[in-house]
Design a protein around this motif. Structure first.
Motif, PDB file in Angstrom:
ATOM      1  N   GLY A 140       0.778  -1.234   0.000  1.00 20.36           N
ATOM      2  CA  GLY A 140       0.000   0.000   0.000  1.00 20.36           C
ATOM      3  C   GLY A 140       0.803   1.275   0.000  1.00 20.36           C
ATOM      4  O   GLY A 140       0.213   2.362  -0.112  1.00 20.36           O
ATOM      5  N   LEU A 193       1.363   4.529  -3.725  1.00 21.88           N
ATOM      6  CA  LEU A 193       0.029   5.075  -3.933  1.00 21.88           C
ATOM      7  C   LEU A 193      -0.320   5.223  -5.407  1.00 21.88           C
ATOM      8  O   LEU A 193      -1.503   5.205  -5.764  1.00 21.88           O
ATOM      9  CB  LEU A 193      -0.091   6.425  -3.226  1.00 21.88           C
ATOM     10  CG  LEU A 193      -0.047   6.370  -1.694  1.00 21.88           C
ATOM     11  CD1 LEU A 193      -0.143   7.779  -1.115  1.00 21.88           C
ATOM     12  CD2 LEU A 193      -1.165   5.503  -1.150  1.00 21.88           C
ATOM     13  N   VAL A 239      -1.662   1.871  -6.195  1.00 15.45           N
ATOM     14  CA  VAL A 239      -2.883   1.670  -5.423  1.00 15.45           C
ATOM     15  C   VAL A 239      -4.039   2.451  -6.031  1.00 15.45           C
ATOM     16  O   VAL A 239      -5.190   1.977  -6.050  1.00 15.45           O
ATOM     17  CB  VAL A 239      -2.672   2.070  -3.954  1.00 15.45           C
ATOM     18  CG1 VAL A 239      -3.991   2.106  -3.183  1.00 15.45           C
ATOM     19  CG2 VAL A 239      -1.713   1.090  -3.275  1.00 15.45           C
ATOM     20  N   SER A 240      -3.756   3.639  -6.570  1.00 15.79           N
ATOM     21  CA  SER A 240      -4.825   4.477  -7.134  1.00 15.79           C
ATOM     22  C   SER A 240      -5.511   3.806  -8.322  1.00 15.79           C
ATOM     23  O   SER A 240      -6.641   4.157  -8.664  1.00 15.79           O
ATOM     24  CB  SER A 240      -4.267   5.840  -7.556  1.00 15.79           C
ATOM     25  OG  SER A 240      -3.405   5.708  -8.683  1.00 15.79           O
ATOM     26  N   THR A 271      -8.121   1.090  -6.349  1.00 19.42           N
ATOM     27  CA  THR A 271      -9.117   1.489  -5.358  1.00 19.42           C
ATOM     28  C   THR A 271     -10.503   1.642  -5.994  1.00 19.42           C
ATOM     29  O   THR A 271     -10.632   1.742  -7.213  1.00 19.42           O
ATOM     30  CB  THR A 271      -8.722   2.813  -4.687  1.00 19.42           C
ATOM     31  OG1 THR A 271      -8.357   3.757  -5.696  1.00 19.42           O
ATOM     32  CG2 THR A 271      -7.558   2.602  -3.742  1.00 19.42           C
ATOM     33  N   ASP A 331     -10.858   6.427  -8.021  1.00 23.65           N
ATOM     34  CA  ASP A 331      -9.530   6.950  -8.314  1.00 23.65           C
ATOM     35  C   ASP A 331      -9.264   8.186  -7.446  1.00 23.65           C
ATOM     36  O   ASP A 331     -10.195   8.869  -7.018  1.00 23.65           O
ATOM     37  CB  ASP A 331      -9.452   7.318  -9.797  1.00 23.65           C
ATOM     38  CG  ASP A 331      -8.015   7.557 -10.248  1.00 23.65           C
ATOM     39  OD1 ASP A 331      -7.083   7.326  -9.454  1.00 23.65           O
ATOM     40  OD2 ASP A 331      -7.841   7.975 -11.409  1.00 23.65           O
ATOM     41  N   ALA A 341      -5.760  13.838  -0.238  1.00 22.31           N
ATOM     42  CA  ALA A 341      -6.140  12.965  -1.342  1.00 22.31           C
ATOM     43  C   ALA A 341      -7.463  13.454  -1.899  1.00 22.31           C
ATOM     44  O   ALA A 341      -8.431  13.644  -1.148  1.00 22.31           O
ATOM     45  CB  ALA A 341      -6.266  11.517  -0.868  1.00 22.31           C
ATOM     46  N   PHE A 364     -10.529  12.614  -4.442  1.00 19.04           N
ATOM     47  CA  PHE A 364     -11.136  11.461  -5.090  1.00 19.04           C
ATOM     48  C   PHE A 364     -11.982  11.892  -6.279  1.00 19.04           C
ATOM     49  O   PHE A 364     -12.735  12.869  -6.204  1.00 19.04           O
ATOM     50  CB  PHE A 364     -11.995  10.684  -4.094  1.00 19.04           C
ATOM     51  CG  PHE A 364     -11.192  10.045  -3.003  1.00 19.04           C
ATOM     52  CD1 PHE A 364     -10.703   8.760  -3.151  1.00 19.04           C
ATOM     53  CD2 PHE A 364     -10.911  10.732  -1.820  1.00 19.04           C
ATOM     54  CE1 PHE A 364      -9.948   8.172  -2.147  1.00 19.04           C
ATOM     55  CE2 PHE A 364     -10.163  10.154  -0.817  1.00 19.04           C
ATOM     56  CZ  PHE A 364      -9.680   8.869  -0.986  1.00 19.04           C
ATOM     57  N   PRO A 398     -10.433  -3.570  -5.151  1.00 16.73           N
ATOM     58  CA  PRO A 398      -9.930  -3.272  -3.799  1.00 16.73           C
ATOM     59  C   PRO A 398      -9.625  -4.519  -2.960  1.00 16.73           C
ATOM     60  O   PRO A 398      -8.820  -4.443  -2.030  1.00 16.73           O
ATOM     61  CB  PRO A 398     -11.068  -2.453  -3.178  1.00 16.73           C
ATOM     62  CG  PRO A 398     -11.701  -1.762  -4.336  1.00 16.73           C
ATOM     63  CD  PRO A 398     -11.652  -2.770  -5.452  1.00 16.73           C
ATOM     64  N   ILE A 421      -9.584   5.430   0.783  1.00 15.12           N
ATOM     65  CA  ILE A 421      -8.674   4.374   0.343  1.00 15.12           C
ATOM     66  C   ILE A 421      -8.893   3.171   1.258  1.00 15.12           C
ATOM     67  O   ILE A 421      -8.488   3.187   2.423  1.00 15.12           O
ATOM     68  CB  ILE A 421      -7.207   4.844   0.414  1.00 15.12           C
ATOM     69  CG1 ILE A 421      -7.004   6.086  -0.460  1.00 15.12           C
ATOM     70  CG2 ILE A 421      -6.273   3.735  -0.039  1.00 15.12           C
ATOM     71  CD1 ILE A 421      -5.610   6.696  -0.336  1.00 15.12           C
TER      72      ILE A 421
END
Length: 288
Positions: free
Chosen positions: A107, A110, A113-114, A117, A120, A128, A130, A148, A204
């Motif tokens: 994790g 990022l 990870v984006s 998730t 986005d 962050a 979204f 996820p 997240i």
């Protein structure tokens, strides 16, 4: 290669201990119910002969921790691979979670990870931001409602979820088949992620926990309605998992500084798992 029926036994015979023995030996197998009998299937006739000999010697499994003297230890690696081949979806999901965990360094990456998730996000300074889910779906990012489940934050998070998915997933795949486990995994992931998004808002979050509670609810109620060896969980497992869910819902875990828990995902997964468990159990009982 077509599966071979190694054993055909009455439904009244309890195969739980013998199935556990086969699992310990790494013998690939599955059990189905046909025409009022329970049938134990193996990949080929060679496995079938070994299973028949084993059942003749140990119909009730083994009470102790030792393996039968005839168990060939040199073939254990091959048996393990054969066992994984007989559980392709369980193995594939675990392999995917391990790969994502390493690629994202649990994790910390990022940017990667984006892409996985539910919604986005972009990092600007300490915040962050979204993006709307509809924009991502319109851009063809159809995987977001499911992906996820592959994201884990920490070694312990990954280890615990992987062990539980192996324990629960292989039961369903061995009893109901690979396509059923794949369909249930995607369904539980979709419902649990959607529940977390609706009740928790953009954030997240990730992990297999919502799927695991779905698998737990499925096995639990399926077994209650149509008892069979594959779905019989060790005593206290359901109670322990439900108590842990209540502890997480209380907010105690977050208050102690262990991070925030995706409680809505857990509850959503458990509820949809109970629904599929009831439907599957009723159908299995009717077929009997």
């Amino acid at each position: 290669m077509s599966p071979v029926a190694a054993l055909r036994l009455p439904l009244s015979d309890d195969l739980a201990a013998f199935v556990a023995l086969l699992q310990r030996l790494g013998v690939p197998h599955r059990v189905s119910e046909e025409s009022g009998e329970q049938v134990l299937w193996v990949p080929d006739e060679q496995f079938a002969q070994r299973v028949r000999e084993l059942y003749a010697q140990y119909p009730g499994g083994l009470g102790g921790s030792e393996l039968p003297p005839a168990a060939p230890r040199a073939a254990s690696a091959g048996q393990l691979l054969a066992g994984l081949r007989s559980l392709p979806v369980t193995a594939l999901v675990l392999l995917a979670t391990f790969a994502v965990a390493l690629a994202s360094w649990f994790g910390d990456n990022l940017q990667l990870v984006s892409w996985l998730t539910f919604t986005d996000f972009r990092i600007q300074g300490d915040y962050a931001y979204f993006l709307p889910l509809a924009d991502s779906l319109a851009a063809g990012q159809w995987w977001r409602p499911f992906s996820p489940m592959l994201v884990h934050f920490g070694v312990l998070h990954l280890a615990m979820n992987s062990l539980w998915f192996w324990e629960l997933g292989r039961r369903i795949e061995g009893r109901q088949g690979s396509l059923m486990l794949l369909a249930l995994t995607l369904l539980y992931s979709l419902v649990s992620n959607l529940a977390q998004y609706v009740f928790g808002g953009p954030a997240i979050f990730g992990g297999l926990s919502g799927v695991l509670y779905g698998l737990l609810g499925h096995c639990w109620l399926f077994q209650r309605l149509a008892p069979n060896a594959h779905f019989r969980l060790p005593p206290g497992v359901v109670g322990m998992m439900l108590i842990w869910l209540l502890v997480c819902l209380s907010g105690l875990i977050g208050a102690l500084g262990f991070g925030q828990i995706a409680n809505a995902a857990h509850v959503g997964g458990l509820l949809i798992g109970c629904v599929t468990g009831v439907l599957g159990g009723l159908l299995a009982r009717r077929q009997r």
